[in-house]
Design a protein around this motif. Structure first.
Motif, PDB file in Angstrom:
ATOM      1  N   VAL A 128       0.859  -1.160   0.111  1.00 34.70           N
ATOM      2  CA  VAL A 128      -0.003   0.032   0.058  1.00 34.70           C
ATOM      3  C   VAL A 128       0.716   1.083  -0.025  1.00 34.70           C
ATOM      4  O   VAL A 128       0.699   2.019  -0.729  1.00 34.70           O
ATOM      5  N   GLY A 129       1.894   1.143   0.802  1.00 34.66           N
ATOM      6  CA  GLY A 129       2.860   2.379   0.902  1.00 34.66           C
ATOM      7  C   GLY A 129       3.572   2.763  -0.228  1.00 34.66           C
ATOM      8  O   GLY A 129       3.540   3.978  -0.587  1.00 34.66           O
ATOM      9  N   GLU A 130       3.828   1.682  -1.148  1.00 39.48           N
ATOM     10  CA  GLU A 130       4.624   2.059  -2.209  1.00 39.48           C
ATOM     11  C   GLU A 130       3.783   2.286  -3.153  1.00 39.48           C
ATOM     12  O   GLU A 130       3.891   3.246  -4.077  1.00 39.48           O
ATOM     13  N   ASN A 131       2.607   1.714  -3.636  1.00 36.51           N
ATOM     14  CA  ASN A 131       1.617   2.123  -4.589  1.00 36.51           C
ATOM     15  C   ASN A 131       0.868   3.244  -4.424  1.00 36.51           C
ATOM     16  O   ASN A 131       0.656   4.152  -5.624  1.00 36.51           O
ATOM     17  N   VAL A 132       0.613   4.017  -3.370  1.00 34.39           N
ATOM     18  CA  VAL A 132      -0.035   5.274  -3.076  1.00 34.39           C
ATOM     19  C   VAL A 132       1.049   6.425  -3.476  1.00 34.39           C
ATOM     20  O   VAL A 132       0.700   7.430  -3.837  1.00 34.39           O
ATOM     21  N   LYS A 133       2.320   6.102  -3.584  1.00 37.26           N
ATOM     22  CA  LYS A 133       3.363   7.015  -4.183  1.00 37.26           C
ATOM     23  C   LYS A 133       3.027   7.640  -5.734  1.00 37.26           C
ATOM     24  O   LYS A 133       3.469   8.437  -6.123  1.00 37.26           O
ATOM     25  N   ALA A 134       2.170   7.111  -6.343  1.00 39.05           N
ATOM     26  CA  ALA A 134       1.800   7.216  -7.578  1.00 39.05           C
ATOM     27  C   ALA A 134       0.684   8.379  -7.670  1.00 39.05           C
ATOM     28  O   ALA A 134       0.568   9.045  -8.599  1.00 39.05           O
ATOM     29  N   ALA A 135       0.190   8.569  -6.260  1.00 41.12           N
ATOM     30  CA  ALA A 135      -0.887   9.914  -6.295  1.00 41.12           C
ATOM     31  C   ALA A 135       0.013  11.134  -6.589  1.00 41.12           C
ATOM     32  O   ALA A 135       1.254  11.342  -6.288  1.00 41.12           O
ATOM     33  N   GLY A 136      -0.661  11.754  -7.309  1.00 45.72           N
ATOM     34  CA  GLY A 136       0.025  13.253  -8.012  1.00 45.72           C
ATOM     35  C   GLY A 136       0.968  13.279  -8.832  1.00 45.72           C
ATOM     36  O   GLY A 136       1.510  14.394  -9.200  1.00 45.72           O
ATOM     37  N   VAL A 137       1.463  12.082  -9.157  1.00 42.93           N
ATOM     38  CA  VAL A 137       2.451  11.936 -10.124  1.00 42.93           C
ATOM     39  C   VAL A 137       1.779  12.371 -11.505  1.00 42.93           C
ATOM     40  O   VAL A 137       1.097  12.084 -12.002  1.00 42.93           O
ATOM     41  N   VAL A 138       2.801  13.302 -12.040  1.00 39.45           N
ATOM     42  CA  VAL A 138       2.303  13.953 -13.552  1.00 39.45           C
ATOM     43  C   VAL A 138       3.452  13.226 -14.627  1.00 39.45           C
ATOM     44  O   VAL A 138       4.684  13.625 -14.363  1.00 39.45           O
ATOM     45  N   LEU A 139       2.944  12.518 -15.583  1.00 36.90           N
ATOM     46  CA  LEU A 139       3.764  11.789 -16.507  1.00 36.90           C
ATOM     47  C   LEU A 139       4.113  12.817 -17.638  1.00 36.90           C
ATOM     48  O   LEU A 139       3.077  13.275 -18.248  1.00 36.90           O
ATOM     49  N   GLU A 140       5.210  12.942 -17.930  1.00 36.78           N
ATOM     50  CA  GLU A 140       5.642  14.026 -19.102  1.00 36.78           C
ATOM     51  C   GLU A 140       5.077  13.223 -20.428  1.00 36.78           C
ATOM     52  O   GLU A 140       5.087  12.180 -20.537  1.00 36.78           O
ATOM     53  N   PRO A 141       4.809  14.128 -21.728  1.00 38.18           N
ATOM     54  CA  PRO A 141       4.320  13.618 -22.704  1.00 38.18           C
ATOM     55  C   PRO A 141       5.440  12.574 -23.315  1.00 38.18           C
ATOM     56  O   PRO A 141       4.873  11.441 -23.953  1.00 38.18           O
ATOM     57  N   GLU A 142       6.664  12.670 -23.312  1.00 40.75           N
ATOM     58  CA  GLU A 142       7.663  11.587 -23.607  1.00 40.75           C
ATOM     59  C   GLU A 142       7.662  10.529 -22.996  1.00 40.75           C
ATOM     60  O   GLU A 142       7.674   9.430 -23.612  1.00 40.75           O
ATOM     61  N   VAL A 143       7.139  10.480 -21.583  1.00 44.54           N
ATOM     62  CA  VAL A 143       6.915   9.220 -21.013  1.00 44.54           C
ATOM     63  C   VAL A 143       5.695   8.177 -21.481  1.00 44.54           C
ATOM     64  O   VAL A 143       5.911   7.189 -21.606  1.00 44.54           O
ATOM     65  N   MET A 144       4.699   9.166 -21.734  1.00 47.01           N
ATOM     66  CA  MET A 144       3.696   8.441 -22.226  1.00 47.01           C
ATOM     67  C   MET A 144       3.863   7.900 -23.717  1.00 47.01           C
ATOM     68  O   MET A 144       3.285   6.672 -23.764  1.00 47.01           O
ATOM     69  N   THR A 145       4.517   8.494 -24.475  1.00 48.27           N
ATOM     70  CA  THR A 145       5.033   8.080 -25.780  1.00 48.27           C
ATOM     71  C   THR A 145       5.946   6.754 -25.637  1.00 48.27           C
ATOM     72  O   THR A 145       5.922   5.662 -26.329  1.00 48.27           O
ATOM     73  N   ALA A 146       6.765   6.886 -24.626  1.00 45.60           N
ATOM     74  CA  ALA A 146       7.678   5.781 -24.484  1.00 45.60           C
ATOM     75  C   ALA A 146       6.724   4.519 -24.172  1.00 45.60           C
ATOM     76  O   ALA A 146       7.177   3.448 -24.473  1.00 45.60           O
ATOM     77  N   ILE A 147       5.888   4.693 -23.083  1.00 41.92           N
ATOM     78  CA  ILE A 147       5.042   3.603 -22.837  1.00 41.92           C
ATOM     79  C   ILE A 147       4.321   2.742 -23.943  1.00 41.92           C
ATOM     80  O   ILE A 147       4.271   1.749 -24.284  1.00 41.92           O
ATOM     81  N   ASP A 148       3.853   3.504 -24.817  1.00 38.32           N
ATOM     82  CA  ASP A 148       3.014   3.230 -26.077  1.00 38.32           C
ATOM     83  C   ASP A 148       3.979   2.474 -26.857  1.00 38.32           C
ATOM     84  O   ASP A 148       3.792   1.493 -27.482  1.00 38.32           O
ATOM     85  N   ASP A 149       5.206   3.014 -27.129  1.00 40.70           N
ATOM     86  CA  ASP A 149       6.048   2.400 -27.943  1.00 40.70           C
ATOM     87  C   ASP A 149       6.701   1.215 -27.430  1.00 40.70           C
ATOM     88  O   ASP A 149       6.842   0.227 -28.053  1.00 40.70           O
ATOM     89  N   ALA A 150       6.792   1.076 -26.008  1.00 46.74           N
ATOM     90  CA  ALA A 150       7.355  -0.144 -25.415  1.00 46.74           C
ATOM     91  C   ALA A 150       6.059  -1.285 -25.611  1.00 46.74           C
ATOM     92  O   ALA A 150       6.506  -2.624 -25.705  1.00 46.74           O
ATOM     93  N   LEU A 151       4.771  -0.882 -25.480  1.00 43.35           N
ATOM     94  CA  LEU A 151       3.934  -2.083 -25.432  1.00 43.35           C
ATOM     95  C   LEU A 151       3.364  -2.496 -26.869  1.00 43.35           C
ATOM     96  O   LEU A 151       2.838  -3.195 -27.026  1.00 43.35           O
ATOM     97  N   GLY A 152       3.400  -1.410 -27.573  1.00 40.91           N
ATOM     98  CA  GLY A 152       3.138  -1.746 -29.042  1.00 40.91           C
ATOM     99  C   GLY A 152       1.635  -2.254 -29.288  1.00 40.91           C
ATOM    100  O   GLY A 152       0.926  -1.854 -28.890  1.00 40.91           O
ATOM    101  N   ASP A 153       1.846  -3.443 -30.050  1.00 44.79           N
ATOM    102  CA  ASP A 153       0.458  -4.076 -30.676  1.00 44.79           C
ATOM    103  C   ASP A 153      -0.195  -4.929 -29.559  1.00 44.79           C
ATOM    104  O   ASP A 153      -1.159  -5.688 -29.886  1.00 44.79           O
TER     105      ASP A 153
END
Length: 336
Positions: free
Chosen positions: A292-317
């Motif tokens: 729980v303590g680890e996962n709640v650290k995602a609260a308030g995190v803003v992912l930059e556009p390049e990170v969102m793009t990198a995620i899409d590139d990694a997962l692909g189809d």
């Protein structure tokens, strides 16, 4: 902890919401479950989601005990109705007036509260007239037993019809609870646009894809002992759609993306769903308080556009986007 409005309402909930679906009352001993709830409270989580069907009502009981003594006005407690409970008799399931009005009383007793903040239709009932279901929900609200109404895994058309009836009947349908993750994006093309139009928010379940997006499952290797993929009580069945080498190989490519962002892979996955402005909260569960303590650290995190793009590139189809899967994964006939 950050807080977001739920739908077009004045209700604020914690953007990390604690859920006890496959853990409390079944996979985790009650004392550990209580420790997990306490860890969530300590981390600023104020919103807790359960359902009467989880561990055949035992999960509600565990949550009620764990929250005993907390200031009720500082909490948002959600539960659901639809699936069979008790001995599974002919009226122990579905969204009939009888089942809804009896189920809310059972849930309130187990949760040790006089009302829930959100009462949700756990699935769409194809065998009960929608008018009957929504009238029953209206009565639950008027009786003060639920403040707001939501749904789970309804299609865009079902949401639209239910929302229209709720307006006619004078109560607010404000939320949708679908599965949503980097790997499962089936709500994006139809459910999310319709929800935005109607003033409905998403409370998303399985943001880490039943643990797959933590990276712990490796291609070509057996699942770790004790992991959800080895749990024959229900976890293994839910995770199996992702347990193939194509998906697992792609997921491993997220590790450097997470590292560059200064996040664990689980935190990256939770932060990713929270970037969607129609998502009010990400549901997390836990089998250990430290999770729980680890996962709640995602609260308030803003992912930059390049990170969102990198995620899409990694997962692909390997990403699933087919909107029709919302209807296909719901029961065609009432579960008995």
């Amino acid at each position: 902890m950050d807080f977001r409005y739920l739908g077009n309402s004045g209700l604020k909930i914690s953007e990390i919401t604690y859920g006890n679906w496959l853990t409390h009352g079944s996979q985790v001993e009650n004392d550990v479950a209580t420790q997990c709830v306490r860890a969530a409270l300590d981390a600023g989580v104020s919103t807790f989601d359960t359902a009467d069907v989880y561990a055949n009502t035992a999960a509600e009981t565990v949550l009620g005990e764990a929250l005993k003594g907390e200031r009720r006005e500082s909490l948002e407690i959600f539960t659901k109705v639809y699936f069979p409970t008790g001995p599974g008799g002919k009226n122990d399931t579905g969204l009939s007036r009888k089942h809804i009005l009896e189920s809310i009383d059972g849930s309130l007793s187990r949760l040790q509260t006089d009302h829930v903040d959100l009462y949700q239709a756990h699935r769409y009932d194809t065998e009960t007239p929608l008018e009957e279901t929504m009238q029953a929900f209206a009565d639950v609200v008027r009786q003060g037993k639920a403040l707001y109404i939501g749904v789970s895994e309804w299609t865009a058309d079902q949401l639209r019809a239910g929302h229209a009836l709720s307006k006619e009947l004078g109560f607010q349908l404000i939320s949708s609870q679908p599965q949503y993750s980097m790997l499962w994006r089936v709500i994006e093309d139809e459910v999310v646009p319709t929800s935005r139009e109607l003033g409905v928010s998403q409370i998303v379940w399985s943001p880490i894809a039943q643990g797959v997006l933590t990276g712990k499952y490796k291609p070509g290797e057996q699942p770790p002992a004790g992991s959800r993929a080895t749990d024959e009580k229900g976890g293994a069945d839910m995770v199996k759609r992702f347990m193939n080498d194509d998906v697992l190989t792609r997921v491993q490519k997220l590790a450097p993306v997470a590292e560059e962002a200064g996040l664990t892979m689980a935190q990256l996955a939770i932060a990713w769903v929270l970037q969607n402005d129609n998502v009010a909260a990400a549901l997390i569960g836990a089998s250990r308080p430290e999770q729980v303590g680890e996962n709640v650290k995602a609260a308030g995190v803003v992912l930059e556009p390049e990170v969102m793009t990198a995620i899409d590139d990694a997962l692909g189809d390997v990403v699933e986007r087919e909107p029709g899967l919302t209807a296909q994964t719901a029961p065609r006939t009432r579960v008995a």
